[in-house]
Design a protein around this motif. Structure first.
Motif, short mmCIF file in Angstrom:
data_model
loop_
_atom_site.label_atom_id
_atom_site.label_comp_id
_atom_site.label_asym_id
_atom_site.label_seq_id
_atom_site.Cartn_x
_atom_site.Cartn_y
_atom_site.Cartn_z
N CYS A 94 14.88 -5.36 -16.76
CA CYS A 94 13.96 -5.87 -17.77
C CYS A 94 14.08 -5.05 -19.05
N LYS A 95 14.15 -5.73 -20.18
CA LYS A 95 14.24 -5.08 -21.49
C LYS A 95 13.07 -5.56 -22.34
N LEU A 96 12.02 -4.75 -22.39
CA LEU A 96 10.83 -5.10 -23.15
C LEU A 96 10.55 -4.02 -24.19
N PRO A 97 9.82 -4.37 -25.24
CA PRO A 97 9.38 -3.35 -26.19
C PRO A 97 8.48 -2.33 -25.49
N PRO A 98 8.36 -1.13 -26.03
CA PRO A 98 7.60 -0.07 -25.35
C PRO A 98 6.17 -0.45 -24.98
N ASP A 99 5.45 -1.16 -25.85
CA ASP A 99 4.06 -1.49 -25.52
C ASP A 99 3.99 -2.48 -24.36
N ALA A 100 4.89 -3.46 -24.34
CA ALA A 100 4.93 -4.42 -23.24
C ALA A 100 5.38 -3.74 -21.95
N ASP A 101 6.32 -2.83 -22.07
CA ASP A 101 6.81 -2.09 -20.91
C ASP A 101 5.69 -1.27 -20.28
N ALA A 102 4.90 -0.62 -21.12
CA ALA A 102 3.77 0.18 -20.61
C ALA A 102 2.76 -0.72 -19.90
N ALA A 103 2.48 -1.89 -20.48
CA ALA A 103 1.55 -2.83 -19.84
C ALA A 103 2.13 -3.33 -18.52
N LEU A 104 3.42 -3.56 -18.49
CA LEU A 104 4.06 -4.03 -17.27
C LEU A 104 3.96 -3.00 -16.16
N HIS A 105 4.10 -1.73 -16.51
CA HIS A 105 4.01 -0.68 -15.49
C HIS A 105 2.63 -0.64 -14.84
N ARG A 106 1.59 -1.04 -15.58
CA ARG A 106 0.23 -1.11 -14.99
C ARG A 106 0.14 -2.25 -13.99
N ILE A 107 1.09 -3.16 -14.01
CA ILE A 107 1.11 -4.28 -13.07
C ILE A 107 2.06 -4.01 -11.91
N ILE A 108 3.25 -3.47 -12.22
CA ILE A 108 4.22 -3.27 -11.14
C ILE A 108 3.86 -2.07 -10.26
N ALA A 109 3.11 -1.11 -10.79
CA ALA A 109 2.71 0.02 -9.94
C ALA A 109 1.87 -0.46 -8.76
N PRO A 110 0.81 -1.27 -8.97
CA PRO A 110 0.06 -1.76 -7.80
C PRO A 110 0.88 -2.69 -6.91
N LEU A 111 1.82 -3.44 -7.50
CA LEU A 111 2.70 -4.27 -6.66
C LEU A 111 3.47 -3.38 -5.70
N MET A 112 4.06 -2.32 -6.23
CA MET A 112 4.86 -1.41 -5.42
C MET A 112 3.99 -0.68 -4.40
N GLN A 113 2.83 -0.19 -4.83
CA GLN A 113 1.95 0.56 -3.93
C GLN A 113 1.46 -0.30 -2.77
N ASN A 114 1.05 -1.51 -3.07
CA ASN A 114 0.51 -2.37 -2.01
C ASN A 114 1.58 -2.94 -1.11
N ALA A 115 2.77 -3.21 -1.66
CA ALA A 115 3.88 -3.65 -0.81
C ALA A 115 4.25 -2.51 0.14
N ALA A 116 4.30 -1.28 -0.37
CA ALA A 116 4.60 -0.13 0.48
C ALA A 116 3.53 0.08 1.55
N ALA A 117 2.27 -0.12 1.18
CA ALA A 117 1.18 0.04 2.15
C ALA A 117 1.29 -1.00 3.26
N LEU A 118 1.63 -2.24 2.90
CA LEU A 118 1.78 -3.29 3.90
C LEU A 118 2.97 -3.01 4.81
N LYS A 119 4.05 -2.51 4.22
CA LYS A 119 5.23 -2.16 5.03
C LYS A 119 4.90 -1.03 6.00
N ALA A 120 4.17 -0.04 5.53
CA ALA A 120 3.84 1.11 6.37
C ALA A 120 2.85 0.75 7.47
N ASP A 121 1.94 -0.17 7.18
CA ASP A 121 0.92 -0.56 8.15
C ASP A 121 0.65 -2.06 8.01
N PRO A 122 1.41 -2.89 8.73
CA PRO A 122 1.23 -4.34 8.60
C PRO A 122 -0.18 -4.82 8.94
N ALA A 123 -0.94 -4.01 9.65
CA ALA A 123 -2.32 -4.40 9.95
C ALA A 123 -3.22 -4.27 8.72
#
Length: 156
Positions: A94-123
């Motif tokens: 992804c190639k976004l301007p810095p402000d959009a990139d920063a906003a995107l990181h606030r979205i992809i961080a929870p995606l990554m965290q919750n996907a990892a949590a589900l992988k670690a504990d499917p329950a």
């Protein structure tokens, strides 16, 4: 007024860069939309971001079957791994301007965290609504025609 000037500068920047501005952005700016940053409006997306976010939406939708007991834990773990892979691809491609990139990181961080949590504990099915919330935040903050329309606030 500063938000209106910023929106005008953004539209002019798009025009000067030869980038087509989506018609809704030309017709109706949301200068008071605080969630999309100080400049107002929604952030532009690129093809890589749209492609991978669509795949993530598909994976999260499939996880709805897991929530209802219509899918096994192994499949849920596989889907969570797919979400992580798509987030890594977004970061790489992804190639976004810095402000959009920063906003995107606030979205992809929870995606990554919750996907990892589900992988670690499917329950831990609580991760699935959190994935949905991150997708809702993306739809609200980013101009992606394939994303579900953001809910308009009472102010709009």
């Amino acid at each position: 007024l500063p938000a209106m000037r910023t929106a005008t500068v953004l539209l002019l920047s798009f025009a000067l860069a030869g980038i087509a501005v989506p018609a809704p952005a030309q017709e109706h700016a949301h200068p008071s939309r605080a969630a999309a940053g100080e400049q107002g409006g929604r952030y532009a997306t690129d093809a890589a971001l749209r492609k991978h976010m669509q795949a993530i939406r598909d994976d999260v939708a499939a996880l709805g079957h897991y929530e209802k007991g219509h899918m096994g834990a192994n499949e849920a773990v596989r889907l969570a791994g797919d979400i992580e892979s798509h987030v890594r691809a977004i970061i790489a491609e992804c190639k976004l301007p810095p402000d959009a990139d920063a906003a995107l990181h606030r979205i992809i961080a929870p995606l990554m965290q919750n996907a990892a949590a589900l992988k670690a504990d499917p329950a831990n099915r609580k991760a699935i609504p959190a994935l949905r919330q991150a997708l809702a935040d993306y739809a609200r903050d980013f101009d992606d025609p394939a994303a579900p329309a953001p809910r308009e606030s009472e102010e709009d």
